[in-house]
Structures are given as C-alpha cells and as structure tokens.
Design an enzyme around this catalytic site. Structure first.
Site, PDB file in Angstrom:
ATOM      1  N   CYS A  75       4.247   9.483  -0.203  1.00  0.00           N
ATOM      2  CA  CYS A  75       2.834   9.853  -0.281  1.00  0.00           C
ATOM      3  C   CYS A  75       2.682  10.860  -1.405  1.00  0.00           C
ATOM      4  O   CYS A  75       3.395  11.866  -1.439  1.00  0.00           O
ATOM      5  CB  CYS A  75       2.367  10.452   1.039  1.00  0.00           C
ATOM      6  SG  CYS A  75       0.663  11.054   0.953  1.00  0.00           S
TER       7      CYS A  75
ATOM      8  N   ARG B 275       0.839  -1.212   0.000  1.00  0.00           N
ATOM      9  CA  ARG B 275       0.000   0.000   0.000  1.00  0.00           C
ATOM     10  C   ARG B 275       0.872   1.260   0.000  1.00  0.00           C
ATOM     11  O   ARG B 275       1.062   1.895  -1.018  1.00  0.00           O
ATOM     12  CB  ARG B 275      -0.977  -0.040   1.191  1.00  0.00           C
ATOM     13  CG  ARG B 275      -2.130   0.968   1.099  1.00  0.00           C
ATOM     14  CD  ARG B 275      -1.766   2.382   1.434  1.00  0.00           C
ATOM     15  NE  ARG B 275      -1.246   2.552   2.800  1.00  0.00           N
ATOM     16  CZ  ARG B 275      -0.713   3.689   3.241  1.00  0.00           C
ATOM     17  NH1 ARG B 275      -0.604   4.742   2.447  1.00  0.00           N
ATOM     18  NH2 ARG B 275      -0.230   3.781   4.473  1.00  0.00           N
ATOM     19  N   ASP B 276       1.458   1.594   1.137  1.00  0.00           N
ATOM     20  CA  ASP B 276       2.249   2.833   1.213  1.00  0.00           C
ATOM     21  C   ASP B 276       3.442   2.744   0.273  1.00  0.00           C
ATOM     22  O   ASP B 276       3.865   3.731  -0.332  1.00  0.00           O
ATOM     23  CB  ASP B 276       2.726   3.061   2.656  1.00  0.00           C
ATOM     24  CG  ASP B 276       2.941   4.534   2.997  1.00  0.00           C
ATOM     25  OD1 ASP B 276       2.755   5.373   2.108  1.00  0.00           O
ATOM     26  OD2 ASP B 276       3.295   4.820   4.148  1.00  0.00           O
TER      27      ASP B 276
ATOM     28  N   HIS C 219       5.332   5.102  12.527  1.00  0.00           N
ATOM     29  CA  HIS C 219       5.284   4.957  11.059  1.00  0.00           C
ATOM     30  C   HIS C 219       6.221   6.023  10.496  1.00  0.00           C
ATOM     31  O   HIS C 219       5.818   7.147  10.220  1.00  0.00           O
ATOM     32  CB  HIS C 219       3.834   5.171  10.608  1.00  0.00           C
ATOM     33  CG  HIS C 219       3.610   5.144   9.131  1.00  0.00           C
ATOM     34  ND1 HIS C 219       2.924   4.131   8.492  1.00  0.00           N
ATOM     35  CD2 HIS C 219       3.945   6.015   8.143  1.00  0.00           C
ATOM     36  CE1 HIS C 219       2.842   4.385   7.201  1.00  0.00           C
ATOM     37  NE2 HIS C 219       3.465   5.530   6.967  1.00  0.00           N
TER      38      HIS C 219
ATOM     39  N   ASN D  28       9.112   4.588   2.867  1.00  0.00           N
ATOM     40  CA  ASN D  28       8.995   4.114   4.242  1.00  0.00           C
ATOM     41  C   ASN D  28      10.348   3.539   4.619  1.00  0.00           C
ATOM     42  O   ASN D  28      11.113   3.104   3.755  1.00  0.00           O
ATOM     43  CB  ASN D  28       7.972   2.968   4.321  1.00  0.00           C
ATOM     44  CG  ASN D  28       6.553   3.430   4.146  1.00  0.00           C
ATOM     45  OD1 ASN D  28       6.096   3.631   3.029  1.00  0.00           O
ATOM     46  ND2 ASN D  28       5.850   3.595   5.232  1.00  0.00           N
TER      47      ASN D  28
HETATM   48  P1  HMG Z   1     -12.971  14.712  -3.009  1.00  0.00           P
HETATM   49  O1  HMG Z   1     -12.664  15.033  -4.431  1.00  0.00           O
HETATM   50  O2  HMG Z   1     -13.123  15.849  -2.056  1.00  0.00           O
HETATM   51  O3  HMG Z   1     -14.212  13.713  -2.861  1.00  0.00           O
HETATM   52  O4  HMG Z   1     -11.833  13.754  -2.457  1.00  0.00           O
HETATM   53  P2  HMG Z   1     -15.707  13.755  -3.248  1.00  0.00           P
HETATM   54  O5  HMG Z   1     -16.445  13.117  -2.129  1.00  0.00           O
HETATM   55  O6  HMG Z   1     -16.115  15.125  -3.701  1.00  0.00           O
HETATM   56  O7  HMG Z   1     -15.745  12.766  -4.517  1.00  0.00           O
HETATM   57  C1  HMG Z   1     -15.058  13.061  -5.717  1.00  0.00           C
HETATM   58  C2  HMG Z   1     -15.045  11.806  -6.598  1.00  0.00           C
HETATM   59  O8  HMG Z   1     -14.292  10.773  -5.932  1.00  0.00           O
HETATM   60  C3  HMG Z   1     -16.419  11.213  -6.837  1.00  0.00           C
HETATM   61  O9  HMG Z   1     -16.376  10.595  -8.119  1.00  0.00           O
HETATM   62  C4  HMG Z   1     -16.531  10.145  -5.780  1.00  0.00           C
HETATM   63  O10 HMG Z   1     -17.420   9.118  -6.111  1.00  0.00           O
HETATM   64  C5  HMG Z   1     -15.126   9.616  -5.739  1.00  0.00           C
HETATM   65  P3  HMG Z   1     -16.880  11.358  -9.449  1.00  0.00           P
HETATM   66  O11 HMG Z   1     -18.318  11.681  -9.161  1.00  0.00           O
HETATM   67  O12 HMG Z   1     -16.016  12.594  -9.581  1.00  0.00           O
HETATM   68  O13 HMG Z   1     -16.642  10.341 -10.532  1.00  0.00           O
HETATM   69  N1  HMG Z   1     -14.790   8.996  -4.457  1.00  0.00           N
HETATM   70  C6  HMG Z   1     -14.262   7.772  -4.321  1.00  0.00           C
HETATM   71  N2  HMG Z   1     -13.927   6.830  -5.227  1.00  0.00           N
HETATM   72  C7  HMG Z   1     -13.430   5.675  -4.745  1.00  0.00           C
HETATM   73  N3  HMG Z   1     -13.237   5.420  -3.436  1.00  0.00           N
HETATM   74  C8  HMG Z   1     -13.547   6.348  -2.508  1.00  0.00           C
HETATM   75  C9  HMG Z   1     -14.080   7.572  -2.946  1.00  0.00           C
HETATM   76  N4  HMG Z   1     -14.511   8.684  -2.304  1.00  0.00           N
HETATM   77  C10 HMG Z   1     -14.939   9.534  -3.233  1.00  0.00           C
HETATM   78  N5  HMG Z   1     -13.354   6.079  -1.223  1.00  0.00           N
HETATM   79  C11 HMG Z   1     -11.152  11.890  -1.094  1.00  0.00           C
HETATM   80  C12 HMG Z   1     -11.896  13.218  -1.138  1.00  0.00           C
HETATM   81  C13 HMG Z   1     -10.985  11.513   0.360  1.00  0.00           C
HETATM   82  C14 HMG Z   1     -11.969  10.839  -1.831  1.00  0.00           C
HETATM   83  C15 HMG Z   1      -9.783  12.086  -1.800  1.00  0.00           C
HETATM   84  O14 HMG Z   1      -9.166  13.194  -1.237  1.00  0.00           O
HETATM   85  C16 HMG Z   1      -8.884  10.892  -1.649  1.00  0.00           C
HETATM   86  O15 HMG Z   1      -9.144   9.836  -2.196  1.00  0.00           O
HETATM   87  N6  HMG Z   1      -7.774  11.043  -0.900  1.00  0.00           N
HETATM   88  C17 HMG Z   1      -6.864   9.950  -0.600  1.00  0.00           C
HETATM   89  C18 HMG Z   1      -5.444  10.389  -0.731  1.00  0.00           C
HETATM   90  C19 HMG Z   1      -4.541   9.241  -0.408  1.00  0.00           C
HETATM   91  O16 HMG Z   1      -4.892   8.078  -0.600  1.00  0.00           O
HETATM   92  N7  HMG Z   1      -3.310   9.534   0.098  1.00  0.00           N
HETATM   93  C20 HMG Z   1      -2.368   8.524   0.418  1.00  0.00           C
HETATM   94  C21 HMG Z   1      -2.742   7.702   1.610  1.00  0.00           C
HETATM   95  S1  HMG Z   1      -2.426   8.522   3.168  1.00  0.00           S
HETATM   96  C22 HMG Z   1      -0.735   8.219   3.473  1.00  0.00           C
HETATM   97  O17 HMG Z   1      -0.061   7.709   2.625  1.00  0.00           O
HETATM   98  C23 HMG Z   1      -0.188   8.560   4.835  1.00  0.00           C
HETATM   99  C24 HMG Z   1       0.067   7.317   5.707  1.00  0.00           C
HETATM  100  O18 HMG Z   1       0.945   6.421   5.060  1.00  0.00           O
HETATM  101  C25 HMG Z   1       0.654   7.746   7.057  1.00  0.00           C
HETATM  102  C26 HMG Z   1       1.841   8.711   6.920  1.00  0.00           C
HETATM  103  O19 HMG Z   1       2.836   8.364   6.262  1.00  0.00           O
HETATM  104  O20 HMG Z   1       1.709   9.804   7.476  1.00  0.00           O
HETATM  105  C27 HMG Z   1      -1.239   6.558   6.004  1.00  0.00           C
HETATM  106 MG    MG Z   2       3.119   6.662   5.067  1.00  0.00          MG
END
Ligand code: HMG
Ligand code: MG
Length: 284
Positions: A238, A13-14, A205, A247
């Site tokens: 990220c 994933r990450d 993490h 990581n």
């Molecule tokens: P948004 O654009 O504000 O969402 O994004 P929305 O609710 O307005 O929806 C926009 C579109 O996304 C719509 O589709 C929804 O259906 C779709 P459209 O009508 O345009 O075709 N949608 C989805 N599709 C699939 N699965 C879903 C989903 N939700 C909405 N769950 C949102 C808001 C949260 C969706 C967006 O910002 C997002 O996906 N962000 C995720 C970013 C991400 O994954 N970052 C990496 C992971 S975090 C990380 O790596 C940190 C970590 O490792 C810890 C660390 O290191 O600190 C965990």
């Molecule tokens: Mg991370």
C-alpha cells in the site's frame, strides 16, 4: 466432500497499485483475463481513487471496459467516496468496496481524514450501491499493527467492523496492511470482531511482509473464517503504509489450503501462469 475456502484475487488492484512503473492498460487487461480463467468468483480489478494519490489506478475505467467478463466472476473496485462510486458504477463494476482504518494515523495517511469522517463519506456510497443493487464489501486496515500508531486494540477494529456492518457491507475483510500480525494478535483481534459479525461474513486480508500470512490464515481458519484475499505472484503493498510488502501469494495460499484438505476450485496451472505474468509486470 471437503470444505470450500474461497480466495478473492487482489492482484490487479492491491497487487499493482504500488508499482512504480505505470503499467500499460493492455497488460492489466491481459492479467485480469488470465485470472478470469483460474476459477475465482471475485477479482478486484480497479480502484476509483484520486489519480494524484495512486497514479497506477488512473486507468481503472479503461481496465473494466477492456476485460472479457466471464460468467460467474464478479469484478470489484475500490470506492473511497461518491466520486469514486460514480466512476465505478459508470464502468459497470460488479461490486464496490469501501475501506476504513482501525487507526487514526493510517486513516489520515491513506484517506486524508479521520475514521469518523471516512465513515461519513462511505455512508452515501453504501446507500447508493444498495439502491443500485451493487454489493458492497468493507475493509478494515491495520487490524493488528499500524505503521503510524503501533499496536492496535482489538476493540478498535470491532468498532469499525460494526460501523461497516451497519452500513450494509455483505462481508468485511480484515487487513493486516503491513504484515506484522501474528497468530496470537490475529486471534485476539478476531475474539472482539466475532462479537460483531459471524465468521461467514468476514475475510482475512494478510500481507506477507514478515512471512507470517499463512500462519495468520491458519489462526483465522481455526475461528471459522473461510474467505481469504491474496494476490498472484505475491505482488503488492500500500503506497500509504511504509513497509507494506506484498499480499500473500495466491499460489501459496491455494497450495497451503489444498494441503490442509480444503477445496478452492482454482486451477493451479493457470495460477502459475498468472503468477509469472504478474511478476513480469513488476517495475525494475
Ligand atoms: P483529498 O485530497 O482529501 O480529496 O483525498 P478531496 O476530496 O479534497 O479532492 C482532492 C482532489 O482529488 C480533487 O481533484 C478531487 O476531484 C479528486 P482536484 O480538484 O485537486 O483536481 N478526487 C478524486 N479523483 C478521482 N477519484 C476519486 C476522487 N476523490 C477526490 N474518487 C481521497 C481524499 C480519498 C480522494 C484520497 O485520499 C485518496 O484517493 N485515497 C486513496 C488511497 C488509496 O487508494 N490507498 C490504497 C488503497 S487502500 C489499501 O490498499 C488497503 C487494503 O488493501 C486493505 C489492507 O491491506 O489493509 C484495501
Ligand atoms: Mg491490502
């Protein structure tokens, strides 16, 4: 008997989410299946986020459907909202993770909303998971340094930890998302966080951008933390955190912990094989 420290594997994933080349599902499944033989109890394999935001994770349901599940291993998925939760549940993820930020700047960049709004979206996910008997892990990102807001106050981290704890997260993983933490800043952050949650419900993490992840793990071990996230081959980053390198590598953490006399239960030969496979999967 020596003390046990658990490594939670983040590679699929990450580790992969930030790769430019869209990796074929079969390659991801092969990596997970290999990792399943290494002795992990938890592997994060999927992310039910918007495919527009993170295209690499668009095949998460197929990955979960294609892996050979090994008894005793929990296969986890990120779920930012109810749509993500429904996807993870349908794909039979064994646990889900909600992920918040300690800074407003990173929350906006990563989730397109404020910290408060993100917590509002996580609440129904946590409630539904509880009703379904699915364990929920929490993340707090940018626990020491943020690429947008700079140095983060420990009290800001502790506040989000308390909110995620109150939602029922069984464990909260503290993310040094851009790998700029130092043993002193990690220690100061933990001073506040440990007022909210005991060390046996926390995980570290740490990304290794500045080469300090192992030192930050040592600072966390000294505070009683015994769970650390890592990714084979040191893959990762990220997409919404400029400067976030990989990581910390699982192989490096496992070797470091072994040298300190801790048991991880991991098979170093399988880990080396998985690390090589993961590195080969990297885009050019
Ligand atoms: P948004 O654009 O504000 O969402 O994004 P929305 O609710 O307005 O929806 C926009 C579109 O996304 C719509 O589709 C929804 O259906 C779709 P459209 O009508 O345009 O075709 N949608 C989805 N599709 C699939 N699965 C879903 C989903 N939700 C909405 N769950 C949102 C808001 C949260 C969706 C967006 O910002 C997002 O996906 N962000 C995720 C970013 C991400 O994954 N970052 C990496 C992971 S975090 C990380 O790596 C940190 C970590 O490792 C810890 C660390 O290191 O600190 C965990
Ligand atoms: Mg991370």
């Amino acid at each position: 008997m020596s003390e046990v420290v658990e490594i939670v594997e983040m590679g699929p994933r990450d580790g992969l989410q930030n790769e430019k080349r869209i990796i074929p599902t079969a390659e991801k499944i092969a990596l997970v299946d290999l990792l399943s033989r290494a002795g992990f109890r938890r592997i994060e394999v999927a992310s039910f986020v918007s495919p527009k935001w993170v295209p690499q994770m668009a095949d998460s349901a197929e990955v979960l459907a294609g892996i050979t599940r090994r008894a005793g291993v929990r296969y986890a998925a990120l779920t930012p909202n109810m749509k993500g939760y429904e996807g993870a549940k349908a794909a039979h993820a064994d646990e889900v993770a909600i992920f918040a930020s300690a800074s407003e700047g990173f929350s906006k960049a990563n989730l397109n909303c404020t910290i408060a709004e993100s917590l509002e979206r996580f609440k129904p996910v946590a409630d539904a998971a509880k009703a379904d008997g699915i364990p929920v892990r929490g993340y707090v990102s940018v626990v020491t340094d943020c690429p947008y807001d700079g140095r983060i106050a420990p009290s800001a981290v502790a506040r989000v930890v308390a909110d995620l704890r109150d939602m029922g997260c069984y464990e909260i993983s503290l993310g040094d998302t851009i790998g700029q933490g130092r043993p002193e800043t990690v220690d100061a952050m933990l001073t506040d966080v440990l007022n909210e949650l005991p060390p046996d419900r926390l995980a570290g993490h740490y990304h290794d951008t500045a080469g300090r992840a192992l030192a930050n793990i040592d600072a966390s071990l000294a505070r009683g933390i015994r769970v650390f996230d890592a990714a084979v081959g040191g893959l990762g980053g990220c997409p919404y955190a400029p400067g976030a390198a990989g990581n910390v590598a699982t192989e490096a953490v496992a070797a470091h912990l072994a040298a300190l006399g801790y048991q991880t239960g991991l098979d170093m030969a399988v880990l080396a094989e998985a690390g090589a496979l993961a590195r080969n999967m990297r885009g050019a």
